[in-house]
Design an enzyme around this catalytic site. Sequence first.
Site, mmCIF file in Angstrom:
data_model
loop_
_atom_site.group_PDB
_atom_site.id
_atom_site.type_symbol
_atom_site.label_atom_id
_atom_site.label_comp_id
_atom_site.label_asym_id
_atom_site.label_seq_id
_atom_site.Cartn_x
_atom_site.Cartn_y
_atom_site.Cartn_z
ATOM 1 N N GLU A 35 0.814 -1.156 -0.158
ATOM 2 C CA GLU A 35 0.325 -0.366 -0.353
ATOM 3 C C GLU A 35 0.917 1.541 -0.218
ATOM 4 O OE1 GLU A 35 -4.197 2.209 2.469
ATOM 5 O OE2 GLU A 35 -2.899 0.348 3.502
ATOM 6 N N LYS A 166 -2.032 -13.607 19.422
ATOM 7 C CA LYS A 166 -2.561 -13.328 17.967
ATOM 8 C C LYS A 166 -3.767 -13.810 18.127
ATOM 9 C CE LYS A 166 1.855 -15.571 16.374
ATOM 10 N NZ LYS A 166 2.807 -16.480 16.190
ATOM 11 N N ASP A 242 7.211 -11.027 14.116
ATOM 12 C CA ASP A 242 6.048 -12.165 13.427
ATOM 13 C C ASP A 242 5.314 -11.273 12.859
ATOM 14 O OD1 ASP A 242 4.102 -13.490 13.412
ATOM 15 O OD2 ASP A 242 4.922 -14.729 15.659
ATOM 16 N N HIS A 337 -5.117 8.472 -3.086
ATOM 17 C CA HIS A 337 -4.852 7.519 -3.286
ATOM 18 C C HIS A 337 -4.005 7.230 -4.478
ATOM 19 C CE1 HIS A 337 -4.860 4.498 0.106
ATOM 20 N NE2 HIS A 337 -5.315 5.378 0.548
#
Length: 351
Positions: A35, A166, A242, A337
């Site tokens: 992105e 997580k 991670d 964008h």
Amino acid sequence: MPDTATPIPTRWVGPIRVRGNAVSGEVEVPLATYETPLWPSVGRGARVSRLVEDGITVTVVDERMARSILLVAPDAATAYAASLDIQGRIGELQGLVSTQSRFAKLIEVRDEIVGNLLYLRLEFTTGDASGHNMVTQAADLILDHLLAADPRLSYGSVSGNFCTDKKVSAVNGLLGRGKNVVAEILIPADLVAKQLRTTAARVVELNTRKNLVGGIAAGSLRSANAHYANMLLAFYLATGQDAANIVEGSQGITYAEARGEDLYFSCTLPNLIVGTVGNGKDLPVVEDAMVRLGCREDREPGANARRLAALVAASVLCGELSLMAAQTNPGELMAAHLRLERRRQDAGSVA
């Protein structure tokens, strides 16, 4: 090394002017992302930080890595009695952990009883490592020790989900997992107008309506922010973290105040799980990033990881500030964008 690699576009952004109890100075940060508008967005926040005399102030409030073990008792009364016994033996468990690791230090044990199930959330400091494997190894040792000492208990799991790893959870939002970090900046009104093309009042109003009320309406859990995950993932990928830890890492609160016409803006991140040693840090590109970030200096254990966490939080604030400012203006976000991504595509076609 793997046979193949997936290239991720990476750019160094900044520098960001930052000060606090873990880092001070002007530091460029690496962001790996597909992105690509994220780079100029964070760059705008970084530019604002350099125009403010004190820059972004980052405070590392706390640090701990948790692993929860699950013990099974015959009934709740036995589980409760066992929990009281365990709380009285914390010093013994701390000594046990020290025999296995130089860096893992048990700092707290929290318990939760559900029926006949006894969950123990073991919380450690882990030096410069994020500490996933370190605390699991320590949890295994403690689990064996407790089962041997109390025949009323039996094994449930070395990870009982009370960690929580997580996954978004209330317990991590309340107690923290990894580094608990607050980044904040006070931006004079003229910079808000010239650099962010908005006002303090409009940013505060948008934060209340979007992040706070909108988050409640959506059922967000201990979280009220626009896009922490964008900056976290980009920073994590560039520095060998991670990446799955952005799940709990993106749990945080953006807060804004109008102080006169000046803008106070802050990002609180209670679950920044980062490390400067361990898995993923052996890649040459990661090593180069750590050196350039100043995270390979000879410091006390944990100081380099705290520096890294502070730089992550500063990067999050830069991107969050820029996006929130853009969204106070109708059409600005999408226009940016389209302009930035089309420019990149056109450049690629020429090449």
